[in-house]
Design a protein around this motif. Structure first.
Motif, PDB file in Angstrom:
ATOM      1  N   VAL A 153       0.807  -1.232   0.105  1.00 67.04           N
ATOM      2  CA  VAL A 153       0.143  -0.083  -0.030  1.00 67.04           C
ATOM      3  C   VAL A 153       0.982   1.186  -0.046  1.00 67.04           C
ATOM      4  O   VAL A 153       0.722   2.052  -0.766  1.00 67.04           O
ATOM      5  N   LEU A 154       1.970   1.416   0.929  1.00 69.66           N
ATOM      6  CA  LEU A 154       2.634   2.625   0.997  1.00 69.66           C
ATOM      7  C   LEU A 154       3.404   2.895  -0.159  1.00 69.66           C
ATOM      8  O   LEU A 154       3.777   3.833  -0.843  1.00 69.66           O
ATOM      9  N   ASP A 157       2.023  -2.285 -11.196  1.00 74.15           N
ATOM     10  CA  ASP A 157       0.995  -2.056 -10.351  1.00 74.15           C
ATOM     11  C   ASP A 157       0.152  -3.525  -9.987  1.00 74.15           C
ATOM     12  O   ASP A 157      -0.027  -3.867  -8.864  1.00 74.15           O
ATOM     13  N   GLU A 158       0.077  -4.213 -10.895  1.00 70.85           N
ATOM     14  CA  GLU A 158      -0.612  -5.569 -10.907  1.00 70.85           C
ATOM     15  C   GLU A 158       0.568  -6.470 -10.044  1.00 70.85           C
ATOM     16  O   GLU A 158      -0.034  -7.288  -9.134  1.00 70.85           O
ATOM     17  N   ILE A 159       1.667  -6.329 -10.067  1.00 70.09           N
ATOM     18  CA  ILE A 159       2.729  -7.114  -9.471  1.00 70.09           C
ATOM     19  C   ILE A 159       2.743  -6.782  -7.835  1.00 70.09           C
ATOM     20  O   ILE A 159       2.340  -7.830  -7.073  1.00 70.09           O
ATOM     21  N   LEU A 160       2.586  -5.535  -7.681  1.00 70.80           N
ATOM     22  CA  LEU A 160       2.172  -5.158  -6.002  1.00 70.80           C
ATOM     23  C   LEU A 160       0.938  -5.673  -5.777  1.00 70.80           C
ATOM     24  O   LEU A 160       0.860  -6.282  -4.342  1.00 70.80           O
ATOM     25  N   ALA A 161      -0.018  -5.622  -6.436  1.00 77.37           N
ATOM     26  CA  ALA A 161      -1.463  -6.000  -5.869  1.00 77.37           C
ATOM     27  C   ALA A 161      -1.445  -7.548  -5.680  1.00 77.37           C
ATOM     28  O   ALA A 161      -1.902  -7.979  -4.836  1.00 77.37           O
ATOM     29  N   LEU A 162      -0.804  -8.322  -6.702  1.00 72.96           N
ATOM     30  CA  LEU A 162      -0.751  -9.838  -6.616  1.00 72.96           C
ATOM     31  C   LEU A 162       0.172 -10.229  -5.533  1.00 72.96           C
ATOM     32  O   LEU A 162      -0.117 -11.369  -4.562  1.00 72.96           O
ATOM     33  N   SER A 163       0.951  -9.362  -4.919  1.00 71.09           N
ATOM     34  CA  SER A 163       1.607  -9.673  -3.699  1.00 71.09           C
ATOM     35  C   SER A 163       0.947  -9.694  -2.292  1.00 71.09           C
ATOM     36  O   SER A 163       0.944 -10.357  -1.365  1.00 71.09           O
ATOM     37  N   ILE A 164      -0.410  -8.880  -2.603  1.00 73.55           N
ATOM     38  CA  ILE A 164      -1.149  -8.906  -1.517  1.00 73.55           C
ATOM     39  C   ILE A 164      -2.190 -10.032  -1.436  1.00 73.55           C
ATOM     40  O   ILE A 164      -2.390 -10.576  -0.475  1.00 73.55           O
ATOM     41  N   ILE A 168      -4.005  10.647  -9.967  1.00 74.66           N
ATOM     42  CA  ILE A 168      -3.317   9.500 -10.575  1.00 74.66           C
ATOM     43  C   ILE A 168      -3.512   8.315  -9.370  1.00 74.66           C
ATOM     44  O   ILE A 168      -2.972   8.536  -8.264  1.00 74.66           O
ATOM     45  N   HIS A 169      -4.020   7.274  -9.713  1.00 75.85           N
ATOM     46  CA  HIS A 169      -4.303   6.123  -8.846  1.00 75.85           C
ATOM     47  C   HIS A 169      -3.756   4.880  -9.461  1.00 75.85           C
ATOM     48  O   HIS A 169      -4.619   3.850  -9.516  1.00 75.85           O
ATOM     49  N   THR A 170      -2.648   4.944 -10.426  1.00 77.38           N
ATOM     50  CA  THR A 170      -2.280   3.891 -11.120  1.00 77.38           C
ATOM     51  C   THR A 170      -2.159   2.549 -10.366  1.00 77.38           C
ATOM     52  O   THR A 170      -2.684   1.493 -10.683  1.00 77.38           O
ATOM     53  N   PHE A 171      -1.522   2.762  -9.000  1.00 83.03           N
ATOM     54  CA  PHE A 171      -1.351   1.708  -8.264  1.00 83.03           C
ATOM     55  C   PHE A 171      -2.457   1.279  -7.205  1.00 83.03           C
ATOM     56  O   PHE A 171      -2.657   0.268  -6.934  1.00 83.03           O
ATOM     57  N   LEU A 172      -3.035   2.385  -6.686  1.00 87.81           N
ATOM     58  CA  LEU A 172      -3.722   2.214  -5.620  1.00 87.81           C
ATOM     59  C   LEU A 172      -5.146   1.510  -6.171  1.00 87.81           C
ATOM     60  O   LEU A 172      -5.810   0.821  -5.400  1.00 87.81           O
ATOM     61  N   ASP A 173      -5.495   1.903  -7.332  1.00 82.06           N
ATOM     62  CA  ASP A 173      -6.625   1.232  -7.914  1.00 82.06           C
ATOM     63  C   ASP A 173      -6.527  -0.305  -7.821  1.00 82.06           C
ATOM     64  O   ASP A 173      -7.443  -0.880  -7.409  1.00 82.06           O
ATOM     65  N   ASP A 174      -5.479  -0.737  -8.295  1.00 81.52           N
ATOM     66  CA  ASP A 174      -4.981  -2.314  -8.368  1.00 81.52           C
ATOM     67  C   ASP A 174      -5.063  -3.013  -6.644  1.00 81.52           C
ATOM     68  O   ASP A 174      -5.363  -3.907  -6.596  1.00 81.52           O
ATOM     69  N   ILE A 175      -4.196  -1.970  -6.173  1.00 84.05           N
ATOM     70  CA  ILE A 175      -4.161  -2.479  -4.641  1.00 84.05           C
ATOM     71  C   ILE A 175      -5.640  -2.506  -3.853  1.00 84.05           C
ATOM     72  O   ILE A 175      -5.648  -3.576  -3.074  1.00 84.05           O
ATOM     73  N   GLY A 181      -8.445  -3.319  -5.081  1.00 84.27           N
ATOM     74  CA  GLY A 181      -9.005  -4.660  -5.610  1.00 84.27           C
ATOM     75  C   GLY A 181      -8.524  -5.713  -4.890  1.00 84.27           C
ATOM     76  O   GLY A 181      -9.166  -6.566  -4.585  1.00 84.27           O
ATOM     77  N   ALA A 182      -7.247  -5.701  -4.844  1.00 85.77           N
ATOM     78  CA  ALA A 182      -6.379  -6.777  -4.181  1.00 85.77           C
ATOM     79  C   ALA A 182      -6.916  -6.972  -2.570  1.00 85.77           C
ATOM     80  O   ALA A 182      -7.013  -8.051  -2.254  1.00 85.77           O
ATOM     81  N   ILE A 183      -6.994  -5.750  -2.077  1.00 84.84           N
ATOM     82  CA  ILE A 183      -7.235  -5.942  -0.580  1.00 84.84           C
ATOM     83  C   ILE A 183      -8.659  -6.459  -0.649  1.00 84.84           C
ATOM     84  O   ILE A 183      -9.011  -7.543   0.256  1.00 84.84           O
ATOM     85  N   ALA A 184      -9.485  -6.048  -1.397  1.00 84.62           N
ATOM     86  CA  ALA A 184     -11.176  -6.646  -1.465  1.00 84.62           C
ATOM     87  C   ALA A 184     -10.951  -8.265  -1.607  1.00 84.62           C
ATOM     88  O   ALA A 184     -11.522  -8.870  -1.228  1.00 84.62           O
ATOM     89  N   ALA A 185     -10.124  -8.641  -2.546  1.00 86.72           N
ATOM     90  CA  ALA A 185     -10.083  -9.956  -2.972  1.00 86.72           C
ATOM     91  C   ALA A 185      -9.426 -10.584  -1.839  1.00 86.72           C
ATOM     92  O   ALA A 185     -10.019 -11.889  -1.493  1.00 86.72           O
ATOM     93  N   SER A 186      -8.474 -10.239  -1.180  1.00 83.28           N
ATOM     94  CA  SER A 186      -7.858 -10.895  -0.019  1.00 83.28           C
ATOM     95  C   SER A 186      -9.008 -11.078   1.017  1.00 83.28           C
ATOM     96  O   SER A 186      -8.966 -12.143   1.786  1.00 83.28           O
ATOM     97  N   ALA A 187      -9.586 -10.232   1.291  1.00 86.20           N
ATOM     98  CA  ALA A 187     -10.742 -10.149   2.519  1.00 86.20           C
ATOM     99  C   ALA A 187     -11.932 -11.196   2.037  1.00 86.20           C
ATOM    100  O   ALA A 187     -12.357 -11.895   2.809  1.00 86.20           O
ATOM    101  N   ALA A 188     -11.905 -11.240   0.655  1.00 87.14           N
ATOM    102  CA  ALA A 188     -12.892 -12.139  -0.024  1.00 87.14           C
ATOM    103  C   ALA A 188     -12.445 -13.693   0.467  1.00 87.14           C
ATOM    104  O   ALA A 188     -13.370 -14.621   0.898  1.00 87.14           O
TER     105      ALA A 188
END
Lengths: 179, 179, 179, 179
Positions: D69-70, D102-109, D143-150, D152-159
């Protein structure tokens, strides 16, 4: 007249099978804990074998880890019995260097405890200390193409878990400057 | 007296087996190409079915992809024959929601064409268009727990490959401002 | 009246920036090639430094790799200039052990050449041979938290690429039993 | 005379910064929880918004998630301020399709909660429901190029976390056949 039982996951059965299959394939928690100790002793000199076992057990309690263990051991056993179709049979039987599904399953274990475990996984996978030498010896026709990598991954994950815990302990004890 | 043949990887045999096994399991290149077209038609309106097939073939020529295809189909087939040990047999047979080794193998395919394919993989895996509905129908006792995800991953990878190629074409044609 | 230039990716600019930034940060292709040689010399005794360089160049030509290189170096440079917000600034500046985004970006490089590269990545990341010692020395206030892992990942990827090529050569030369 | 403070990770500071930065960038826990509800309501009709929030909080408490996230928000902010070097500046600013860090960092979540989350991540990343539309609107130069994916990743993880918990509840309540 017999009714078809509706499928329902039994988590306890999955956890128990993981423990039983690991034991049957010659891998004890103690042997994995030794790998963990090997990886972490220089960073945490006070680390005990007992702590390592506790952390291995915690890793093994994760569903994702159990799935990878069961799937990997199943493929190893089928390869041992010669029951896979060629050329998959040959690739797994000979631990073919260009076959990477074993590393893939192993990485799915490491990922659960985060990316800081990648390095330790690669390191033990290359050095093959302790139990890993034995799993690689291919003695008596045994095949551990998957288990070999999986055991390294469990050890690397337990090492990551210890690193996280030790930091938490340090902070709880007040040994961190306020900022 | 017969000599034991020394093992040596035969890449052609691996590639051929991949093609044969996919066909036997009811998956044609055309069916995968349709998924690719579904994913990319809005971005590249000129895209043809032929181009999609060419890109699917390119993805299937990669060793990492072939390994995942063969391993996944093998597990599906053994589950169909009831030859896996419980509880793995039950988890794969019922496409257990908390069993994720199928997604793991699928992701190893997507990774080869980079992270931009993750989104497309998740999207078709959820929507199940085209051939994916059929693979999921569990008709006639067929089990495609792995193949289902693998086919989605091949399609997502081909889509990524197209995105990269189209950009290269655009730049080669001079349709990019100098900076 | 100035018209706003429409954005359009310029792949050549991305490739050139990757080369320039690596050089500015003290990493030559030769230095990465030495890591590749270190990793592969025991498996392929005929391997030359020139071949290693060719393979490093091939890895560096991949978009996914260029993206990770540019992103990692950018974060290193901003950390060096003290321009990141705390606590991210401190974590990157001190190569915090529990911060793993550097390993994450590195793994995205390794993934492009498949899972057989994980082991080599972990191995050099732990041993820190050649250029990796220098990147880790933190001399003169330099920060290479990301680049360090990225260089190891490029070397591991080039090693994977060599393993795949050598197999293809062996098969092309007929040095594979027919089956 | 000022002494140089020895660096020591302050986990509380990292956790707090994660919460503060998300809020500053317009992302509330409630908005992420809505995505979770969107993903899971069909599978668990009794699911409440409160439960979704609890699970989002659990995901956000993980170090690996906080790091991603950071790092992602930092890159977004620097791109907004035009402080990245070209061509990275342009790629992040325009959410370039062939840029995948951005997808890479999201996937790590997503990885932290296992592979069953990949599908949900890809699905919301494509559909862009709720807060994700807003993050993608590029209104007011944001600009939320990273946050956008992040996000989504937090939501998918919570799911994923909910799916694991619900299974545990079902088994604890005895609603699983003995075998």
């Amino acid at each position: 007249m017999q009714e078809k039982t509706k499928y329902s996951l039994n988590s306890k059965a999955v956890a128990e099978a993981t423990e039983i299959w690991l034991t049957k394939r010659g891998v004890t928690k103690e042997a994995i804990a030794e790998l963990v100790y090997f990886l972490q002793k220089d960073y945490f000199p006070q680390l005990t074998q007992e702590e390592c076992i506790v952390n291995v057990e915690a890793v093994l309690s994760k569903r994702e880890v159990q799935n990878a263990v069961l799937t990997g051991i199943q493929l190893d056993m089928l390869a041992e019995e010669g029951k896979l179709l060629p050329p998959l049979q040959e690739m797994i039987q000979h631990d073919e260097g260009l076959y990477g599904c074993d590393e893939i399953l192993a990485l799915s274990i490491v990922n659960v405890y985060g990316s800081i475990g990648f390095t330790n996984f690669g390191y033990v996978d290359k050095l093959k200390p302790g139990i890993l030498v034995k799993l690689n010896s291919k003695a008596d026709g045994e095949i551990h193409t998957f288990l070999d990598d999986i055991v390294g991954a469990i050890a690397a994950s337990a090492a990551s878990r210890i690193a996280h815990r030790k930091q938490a302990e340090r902070e709880a004890s007040g040994d961190v400057p306020l900022r």
